[in-house]
Motif scaffolding. Structure first.
Motif, PDB file in Angstrom:
ATOM      1  N   SER A  56       0.859  -1.182   0.000  1.00  0.00           N
ATOM      2  CA  SER A  56       0.000   0.000   0.000  1.00  0.00           C
ATOM      3  C   SER A  56       0.895   1.232   0.000  1.00  0.00           C
ATOM      4  O   SER A  56       1.946   1.245   0.660  1.00  0.00           O
ATOM      5  N   THR A  57       0.468   2.255  -0.726  1.00  0.00           N
ATOM      6  CA  THR A  57       1.303   3.444  -0.871  1.00  0.00           C
ATOM      7  C   THR A  57       0.563   4.708  -0.447  1.00  0.00           C
ATOM      8  O   THR A  57      -0.670   4.767  -0.476  1.00  0.00           O
ATOM      9  N   ASN A  58       1.355   5.704  -0.084  1.00  0.00           N
ATOM     10  CA  ASN A  58       0.803   7.013   0.240  1.00  0.00           C
ATOM     11  C   ASN A  58       1.810   8.060  -0.215  1.00  0.00           C
ATOM     12  O   ASN A  58       3.023   7.864  -0.063  1.00  0.00           O
ATOM     13  N   TYR A  59       1.305   9.156  -0.772  1.00  0.00           N
ATOM     14  CA  TYR A  59       2.169  10.181  -1.330  1.00  0.00           C
ATOM     15  C   TYR A  59       1.823  11.558  -0.785  1.00  0.00           C
ATOM     16  O   TYR A  59       0.659  11.846  -0.488  1.00  0.00           O
ATOM     17  N   ALA A  60       2.809  12.420  -0.716  1.00  0.00           N
ATOM     18  CA  ALA A  60       2.549  13.829  -0.451  1.00  0.00           C
ATOM     19  C   ALA A  60       1.765  14.387  -1.633  1.00  0.00           C
ATOM     20  O   ALA A  60       1.990  13.983  -2.782  1.00  0.00           O
ATOM     21  N   ASP A  61       0.863  15.311  -1.365  1.00  0.00           N
ATOM     22  CA  ASP A  61       0.049  15.887  -2.440  1.00  0.00           C
ATOM     23  C   ASP A  61       0.922  16.505  -3.526  1.00  0.00           C
ATOM     24  O   ASP A  61       0.576  16.456  -4.713  1.00  0.00           O
ATOM     25  N   SER A  62       2.038  17.058  -3.136  1.00  0.00           N
ATOM     26  CA  SER A  62       2.892  17.770  -4.085  1.00  0.00           C
ATOM     27  C   SER A  62       3.561  16.855  -5.118  1.00  0.00           C
ATOM     28  O   SER A  62       4.054  17.335  -6.133  1.00  0.00           O
ATOM     29  N   VAL A  63       3.589  15.550  -4.846  1.00  0.00           N
ATOM     30  CA  VAL A  63       4.264  14.632  -5.780  1.00  0.00           C
ATOM     31  C   VAL A  63       3.307  13.614  -6.408  1.00  0.00           C
ATOM     32  O   VAL A  63       3.726  12.831  -7.268  1.00  0.00           O
ATOM     33  N   LYS A  64       2.048  13.635  -6.016  1.00  0.00           N
ATOM     34  CA  LYS A  64       1.085  12.675  -6.573  1.00  0.00           C
ATOM     35  C   LYS A  64       1.002  12.801  -8.078  1.00  0.00           C
ATOM     36  O   LYS A  64       0.925  13.901  -8.619  1.00  0.00           O
ATOM     37  N   GLY A  65       1.041  11.652  -8.733  1.00  0.00           N
ATOM     38  CA  GLY A  65       0.961  11.638 -10.186  1.00  0.00           C
ATOM     39  C   GLY A  65       2.302  11.817 -10.880  1.00  0.00           C
ATOM     40  O   GLY A  65       2.401  11.629 -12.098  1.00  0.00           O
ATOM     41  N   ARG A  66       3.329  12.181 -10.110  1.00  0.00           N
ATOM     42  CA  ARG A  66       4.662  12.387 -10.697  1.00  0.00           C
ATOM     43  C   ARG A  66       5.674  11.374 -10.155  1.00  0.00           C
ATOM     44  O   ARG A  66       6.578  10.955 -10.885  1.00  0.00           O
ATOM     45  N   PHE A  67       5.543  11.012  -8.887  1.00  0.00           N
ATOM     46  CA  PHE A  67       6.481  10.088  -8.250  1.00  0.00           C
ATOM     47  C   PHE A  67       5.811   8.740  -8.015  1.00  0.00           C
ATOM     48  O   PHE A  67       4.610   8.674  -7.735  1.00  0.00           O
ATOM     49  N   THR A  68       6.603   7.687  -8.093  1.00  0.00           N
ATOM     50  CA  THR A  68       6.116   6.342  -7.813  1.00  0.00           C
ATOM     51  C   THR A  68       7.101   5.618  -6.908  1.00  0.00           C
ATOM     52  O   THR A  68       8.287   5.518  -7.230  1.00  0.00           O
ATOM     53  N   ILE A  69       6.577   5.117  -5.792  1.00  0.00           N
ATOM     54  CA  ILE A  69       7.414   4.358  -4.872  1.00  0.00           C
ATOM     55  C   ILE A  69       7.150   2.868  -5.074  1.00  0.00           C
ATOM     56  O   ILE A  69       6.021   2.459  -5.351  1.00  0.00           O
ATOM     57  N   SER A  70       8.209   2.068  -4.965  1.00  0.00           N
ATOM     58  CA  SER A  70       8.070   0.622  -5.095  1.00  0.00           C
ATOM     59  C   SER A  70       9.108  -0.053  -4.203  1.00  0.00           C
ATOM     60  O   SER A  70      10.064   0.588  -3.776  1.00  0.00           O
ATOM     61  N   ARG A  71       8.898  -1.327  -3.941  1.00  0.00           N
ATOM     62  CA  ARG A  71       9.852  -2.053  -3.110  1.00  0.00           C
ATOM     63  C   ARG A  71      10.008  -3.480  -3.604  1.00  0.00           C
ATOM     64  O   ARG A  71       9.116  -4.031  -4.254  1.00  0.00           O
ATOM     65  N   ASP A  72      11.141  -4.056  -3.290  1.00  0.00           N
ATOM     66  CA  ASP A  72      11.420  -5.450  -3.597  1.00  0.00           C
ATOM     67  C   ASP A  72      11.728  -6.118  -2.263  1.00  0.00           C
ATOM     68  O   ASP A  72      12.820  -5.936  -1.703  1.00  0.00           O
TER      69      ASP A  72
END
Length: 121
Positions: A56-72
């Motif tokens: 599950s992910t959560n983003y700051a409003d300022s980066v939504k739609g531009r940044f993507t977090i992922s993990r392995d």
């Protein structure tokens, strides 16, 4: 000894992209949330994005739609893909992870050393 090591920062023009990576190493039992924070000069450190062990992910409003977090989870890594970078994204970016190490009963927060991201023409 648990360590977080970041890589991938640098200088990029507005509208460009960068990918940050962070690897956790050491005697780790499990990792809960992993995330990225940033701190610009003269400002407080702020959350950029976080990802749970269940993805599950959560983003700051300022980066939504531009940044993507992922993990392995197999490699104990977390990444941040940053697109459409803006001047205001300039900051030192820190990796954070809530980790249960072998030597402690409870999980605790660990931080990377930080990596500079500069958006400039």
């Amino acid at each position: 000894q648990v360590q977080l090591v970041e890589s991938g920062g640098g200088l990029v023009q507005p509208g460009g992209s960068l990918r940050l990576s962070c690897a956790a190493s050491g005697d780790i039992v499990y990792i809960n949330d992993m995330g990225w924070y940033r701190q610009a000069p003269g400002k407080q450190r702020e959350l950029v994005a976080v990802i749970t062990s269940g993805d599950s992910t959560n983003y700051a409003d300022s980066v939504k739609g531009r940044f993507t977090i992922s993990r392995d989870n197999a490699k104990n890594t977390v990444s941040l893909q940053m697109n459409s970078l803006k001047f205001e994204d300039t900051a030192v970016y820190y990796c954070n992870a809530n980790i249960r190490p072998v030597i402690y009963v409870n999980a605790r927060d660990y931080w990377g050393q930080g990596t500079q991201v500069t958006v400039s023409a």
